[in-house]
Design a protein around this motif. Structure first.
Motif, mmCIF file in Angstrom:
data_model
loop_
_atom_site.group_PDB
_atom_site.id
_atom_site.type_symbol
_atom_site.label_atom_id
_atom_site.label_comp_id
_atom_site.label_asym_id
_atom_site.label_seq_id
_atom_site.Cartn_x
_atom_site.Cartn_y
_atom_site.Cartn_z
ATOM 1 N N UNK A 158 0.787 -1.265 0.017
ATOM 2 C CA UNK A 158 -0.084 -0.020 -0.140
ATOM 3 C C UNK A 158 1.065 1.168 0.066
ATOM 4 N N UNK A 159 1.927 1.413 0.646
ATOM 5 C CA UNK A 159 2.846 2.407 0.740
ATOM 6 C C UNK A 159 3.486 2.862 -0.629
ATOM 7 N N UNK A 160 3.769 1.862 -1.413
ATOM 8 C CA UNK A 160 4.296 1.864 -2.726
ATOM 9 C C UNK A 160 3.317 2.536 -3.806
ATOM 10 N N UNK A 161 2.177 1.657 -3.695
ATOM 11 C CA UNK A 161 0.786 2.021 -4.369
ATOM 12 C C UNK A 161 0.665 3.716 -4.216
ATOM 13 N N UNK A 162 0.508 4.052 -2.986
ATOM 14 C CA UNK A 162 0.214 5.489 -2.713
ATOM 15 C C UNK A 162 1.319 6.481 -3.346
ATOM 16 N N UNK A 163 2.416 5.835 -3.022
ATOM 17 C CA UNK A 163 3.617 6.734 -3.542
ATOM 18 C C UNK A 163 3.650 6.995 -5.312
ATOM 19 N N UNK A 164 3.377 5.615 -5.820
ATOM 20 C CA UNK A 164 3.599 5.714 -7.191
ATOM 21 C C UNK A 164 2.133 6.464 -7.678
ATOM 22 N N UNK A 165 0.991 6.483 -6.896
ATOM 23 C CA UNK A 165 -0.304 7.137 -7.442
ATOM 24 C C UNK A 165 0.304 8.859 -7.567
ATOM 25 N N UNK A 166 0.692 9.175 -6.312
ATOM 26 C CA UNK A 166 1.318 10.611 -6.095
ATOM 27 C C UNK A 166 2.399 11.015 -7.314
ATOM 28 N N UNK A 167 3.272 10.053 -7.757
ATOM 29 C CA UNK A 167 3.962 10.399 -8.917
ATOM 30 C C UNK A 167 3.571 10.582 -9.955
ATOM 31 N N UNK A 168 2.440 9.811 -10.229
ATOM 32 C CA UNK A 168 1.545 9.744 -11.568
ATOM 33 C C UNK A 168 0.710 11.087 -11.606
ATOM 34 N N UNK A 169 0.269 11.332 -10.666
ATOM 35 C CA UNK A 169 -0.640 12.650 -10.376
ATOM 36 C C UNK A 169 0.562 14.072 -10.800
ATOM 37 N N UNK A 170 1.599 13.758 -10.215
ATOM 38 C CA UNK A 170 2.479 15.077 -10.267
ATOM 39 C C UNK A 170 3.159 15.212 -11.682
ATOM 40 N N UNK A 171 3.589 14.028 -12.224
ATOM 41 C CA UNK A 171 4.373 14.071 -13.440
ATOM 42 C C UNK A 171 3.719 13.295 -14.709
#
Length: 110
Positions: free
Chosen positions: A77-90
């Motif tokens: 879940x931690x990796x998924x949350x961070x990847x989702x944040x990166x997708x949103x940002x970049x």
């Protein structure tokens, strides 16, 4: 937050993706629809790993309502949350194109 380094073809340095014609979005690699777990080796900072292992062990033993039975129940879940944040940002909130493989080790210094 740092932006990834781009190589001349516009891809992220150190990640292998198959080229496609402009405007053609053809993902590479296997489908992300699979729910099968895959074992990978990654390196953690020792203090982060020790804290995560302690949390997973404690929660699995004493707090079953937390839903944490293993280290993977914390990491996924931690990796998924961070990847989702990166997708949103970049990437305008869209998933990044899947890749065939990533080179091992650290990228060369520039």
């Amino acid at each position: 937050m740092l932006e990834p380094d781009l190589v001349p073809d516009g891809s992220v340095d150190g990640i292998t993706a198959s080229p496609s014609a402009p405007g053609v979005d053809e993902p590479t690699g296997q489908s992300t629809q699979s729910r099968r777990r895959v074992q990978r080796t990654i390196n953690f900072d020792r203090s982060v790993l020790e804290r995560a292992r302690a949390a997973a062990t404690y929660l699995a033993s004493y707090e079953p309502q937390a839903g944490v039975r293993s280290l993977a129940d914390i990491v996924n879940p931690a990796v998924l949350a961070y990847v989702t944040e990166l997708e949103d940002l970049y990437n305008d909130g869209e998933p990044f194109r899947p890749v065939l493989r990533m080179p091992s080790g650290r990228p060369a210094n520039r």
